[in-house]
Design an enzyme around this catalytic site. Structure first.
Site, PDB file in Angstrom:
ATOM      1  N   ASP A 146      42.240  28.568  42.273  1.00 56.93           N
ATOM      2  CA  ASP A 146      41.836  29.228  41.029  1.00 56.93           C
ATOM      3  C   ASP A 146      41.476  28.259  39.916  1.00 56.93           C
ATOM      4  OD1 ASP A 146      42.194  31.758  42.102  1.00 56.93           O
ATOM      5  OD2 ASP A 146      44.309  31.813  41.582  1.00 56.93           O
ATOM      6  N   ARG A 189      26.666  48.580  46.055  1.00 57.97           N
ATOM      7  CA  ARG A 189      27.566  48.269  47.162  1.00 57.97           C
ATOM      8  C   ARG A 189      28.477  47.110  46.769  1.00 57.97           C
ATOM      9  NH1 ARG A 189      25.934  52.252  48.546  1.00 57.97           N
ATOM     10  NH2 ARG A 189      24.970  52.975  50.469  1.00 57.97           N
TER      11      ARG A 189
END
Lengths: 342, 342, 342, 342
Positions: free
Chosen positions: B128, B266
């Site tokens: 991260d 999507r």
């Protein structure tokens, strides 16, 4: 405000990302218009331009190469070069020029800006990572990834067939690609231009590796050279840079290792594969940020400046300083890698 | 001198590269021996060890995961945790401990070192990139490359089929992966936890993109949240971190875009694919250098220190400082990316 | 039943996948035990074995190389070769032998099986795809993917710098890798060993490409040769196969194109990078199925048979037939590709 | 002769390669001209065309998506559909039509050709590989490679953190992607739509894997379903195909495994990443050959035919036959894979 953009020197993944970012920010935030100059300094020298607007930069971020073309033309050695450039900039109403290139291209930008008053901003570019004043140049990370993937593939063949595999990577004057890809790829020897290598020592590493039933990978920068007297060359086998012609140092070294150790050795020369194709994520990020900051430098009329990476910040440095000296591998950094040799 | 090594927290490409580098340098240059502790802090807490020597680290450089295993065990909340760790270190004659991990694992190392005199050196790890005191953590570059490749692939489908494609990437508290991969992938919107997004604004970007006959890609960090009141949730649909359960913010956002704009949307959720597998060349280089410098910190008895990247240098910083505060995305950096939205 | 397994010849991605599949199925479904012979036919010749059971094959599916090692040893030319092999098989109580290899390795298996009653089953392996009787061999798809990715990268450099880029790929006797990667990579000329090329025609394609402001990529198999008289060679510049030594046909061709057209040309020699590393999904699938079907052939005592791919089916063919004749590129297939030249 | 080209249905890597090959061969060898119809059958239905010539297809070979756009428009259900198509073909002087698509798009081509005399040639396209009459369709190999790379990455996380990782791949009606990527990726369970799975059996495989201190990967096709009664669903949680809405079977299965075995489980849903981006070398080769052979079918006026791969040959089959029946996974092939489960 009309901004000219040119790309010079060898191919380098990320050039298009710089162009796109500069145009997007210039048009959308500051209302600038753009002119693309074709094929490096040849463009402004000969007045060859291409349209450069938002539709022209759509979809080019992930593409290698440069939509502007490139060349190694040096306008300062051309007859009336400076005058012709000034005339062409005036003719196309270009107020400022962003030059994207390596040592040579930016060296021209530095002199045009400092000595002749041509308003230039520089963006550093070289896969070799040998430009001072910036932590990294874009293109380098892509080249290192490509070389590392090749080394990964060669490991299994070295192991299964008990062979020495020599990989010659780019780097004529600086060993950054060799050092980074060699470390990342787990090479058993890394040879760089900054420090002449001893063939006997390399063969020692090769042999110690075989003793533990593993086979060695040797990464050698194209500009690496053995110590004096170790390479016997015929007339004409050195080029004007003093590096080995044709078959290259990689092939020479493989033969020398075979001769001295009796182990089979093979060479891979990655060549221009390291220079082309889609940039890595890091290079796209760096190139994009360079493009954004180059436009800000233009807005601030910070001519004679080059954008540069320092830590995680993009800063401005004088072009003249940035191109004064090649950034070579620090001997202590090279020594750090030595623990993995052999 | 005997050195213990442990790896804690979530998976992260480059863990094995740190272990290998530390062992290679420790054994070869300083004559140290090593003990591997299994599964993070559970290892020293429960006395679970694995052999760690040069044969054990051969070939692990390019492999994801960690040969030592990992866990999220916190020994400071265990009964008699500190005493048991001290006893197990004594029993295995371990003189110093290298802890490789993120905020939690290193927070334990900081307290053990500063408050209880356990000689710890820290190596920062998180995909991260949200650890203070280091420019980058290894694993991050790999995660960004994987997300960027996915975005590259989605672009062609978005274009050919005129659909909105939402990509949910990792980042619960910090938007680094979203920001870097979004910029590198040419996303048309990037949503990060640091700044609540306005769904109407996102839909505006989506629609402006379709106007030029292109289709948008929206990159959203898993921890990103819409402005207050925009997301109507049922009971139990938020987890203890306040982020959306199950189908996630990506899927929620795709439905919301469909509902508001009438365009098909999507979602792709990359998930743990971002955490595993072979590290990028940059991450192998960084992890290797962290391993080498961690051993030097042990040699210098610089306990309570963490190795960190600053520019191109590896330096030492106090563990306590490094783990005090999460490194989130600077609002100015996020604003810089805004030129590409829409 | 105890089954011996050996791998011979050059490296090829997928060898480990065959071994793993055979062992998994043999042990789990039929209760067989296994003996690994080291380094191709040298293993049974000299009685060098390695343990081969389920733990030994765990995790090897995605790895290039071969855990058994390889060699080009020919036991039929060794003193008492057949007798020694029979004795070593008897000594290790091996009832059947699975030989994984190319023309040479399988040629030995054919003769040992047909003439000397050694119970052999063959599995075809060659990155060159030049084995008769099977639609494809594993390793080929990986090699073609690697060469294609390299060609993709070279395109951008060719375009941006208006250079001819020559890529030399593997294929000493058959042009399958050149043909497939050249077609997949959009090469402007593909030169294969099966048909001597005319340098003037190649230069014509190169020049016609520049006329539309695009730059050409020429893919040349290492075994390709120009028409008689076009290549003037010095003594010793051909090796025993009649192919150009040292710098190779790629480098020769680049120089010849430069000389004739005046365009800059550069060469990339991919070399062993094409042979190593993780197999493509197709090659893992094919190698795994070959391994499963080889064990079924052993169960059926179908000695003297080789497993082969026909369409989507794995079938058995006589080893003797399969190795009788090299599978070269059909002239009609090569002609089909001609529409893309120039 | 003027040839129309259209691409219909979902995205699929290789569409552009077909278009390019057909145009190159048609123009250069037969002197044909081309008309591109936009967005599948909507193009000829509504008379939307795009220019299609050699410059239009330059550089598109390696790009995903389709330069012609796509849609799922069915002209046979449109008012006056057939008449409007005939009129638009006549208006644009189109003599023959190449339709590139899956079951739906080709089903229309079959009826238009056989029942209404519209001269159509079909090219099969689906990443799902579920079209009868051809060994493979292009796009499938790319999808399998992407899924396999994801599985490779997940393995290291599974091992290091002792977690179950569930990967949901595409395949609503046929399990080809799951089967091939699961085998190539070394999955410990592969669940396909063709055969209902028993959750208890899957949990048994999961637990047997943990017993040898390894962690399992479960690959599940989006259309796979558990045996009757095992999945308790609320109203509205099945869509019109009967497959699980929203969170999908992958997420459902992960939760069920957690509940039954007590092991942590995580899901990755690759989604549209499997459909986009640059095609693999195999898919470019296959798509290119399909394009070349489609033009030959036009030249031979073989209307109503579809090109198909049989072994290494491209042949012609009747469109009507090819689209009559879905090609699902042969139970024997699925059983073959069972040796790797658990």
């Amino acid at each position: 405000m009309r901004v000219g953009v040119l790309t010079g020197g060898g191919d380098c993944p990320g050039l298009n990302a710089v162009i796109r970012a500069a145009v997007r920010k210039g048009v959308q935030e500051y209302g600038y218009t753009f002119t693309g100059f074709r094929d490096g300094w040849r463009g402004p020298l000969e007045g060859q331009v291409v349209p450069l607007d938002i539709p022209a930069v759509r979809g080019i971020l992930p593409r290698g190469g440069t939509v502007l073309g490139s060349s190694r033309t040096n306008p300062l050695t051309a007859v009336d070069g400076v005058r012709r450039i000034k005339e062409n900039l005036a003719k196309h109403e270009v107020d400022a020029l962003i030059a994207i290139g390596g040592e040579d291209t930016l060296g021209v930008a530095a002199r045009l800006s400092d000595e002749y008053g041509v308003p230039c901003v520089g963006v550093p570019k070289t896969i070799d990572n040998d430009l001072s004043a910036t932590d990294y140049t874009f293109g380098f990370d892509t080249a290192v990834n490509i070389a590392t993937e090749a080394i990964d593939r060669l490991h299994t063949t070295a192991e299964s067939h008990m062979r020495v595999l020599v990989v010659e990577v780019m780097g004529r004057h600086a060993g950054w690609i060799a050092l980074h890809s060699g470390l990342a790829g787990g090479a058993n020897a890394i040879l760089i231009p900054e420090q002449r290598f001893d063939v006997a020592e390399v063969c020692g590493w090769v042999e110690s590796r075989f003793k533990v039933r593993y086979a060695p990978i040797v990464v050698v920068a194209e500009g690496a050279m053995p110590k004096d007297g170790q390479m016997v060359l015929k007339d004409g086998s050195l080029d004007s840079f003093g590096h080995v012609r044709l078959s290259g140092v990689g092939e020479w070294l493989a033969k020398e290792i075979e001769r001295r150790t009796g182990k089979e050795a093979r060479t891979t020369v990655l060549g221009h594969v390291q220079r082309g194709g889609t940039p890595s994520a890091f290079d796209r990020w760096l190139a994009t940020r360079f493009g954004l900051h180059a436009i800000e430098a233009v807005r601030d009329q910070a001519y004679g400046a080059m954008v540069a990476l320092r830590g995680t910040d993009v800063v401005r440095v004088p072009l003249a300083e940035a191109t004064a000296k090649l950034k070579t591998v620090d001997p202590r950094l090279y020594a750090e890698a030595g623990v993995f040799f052999g």
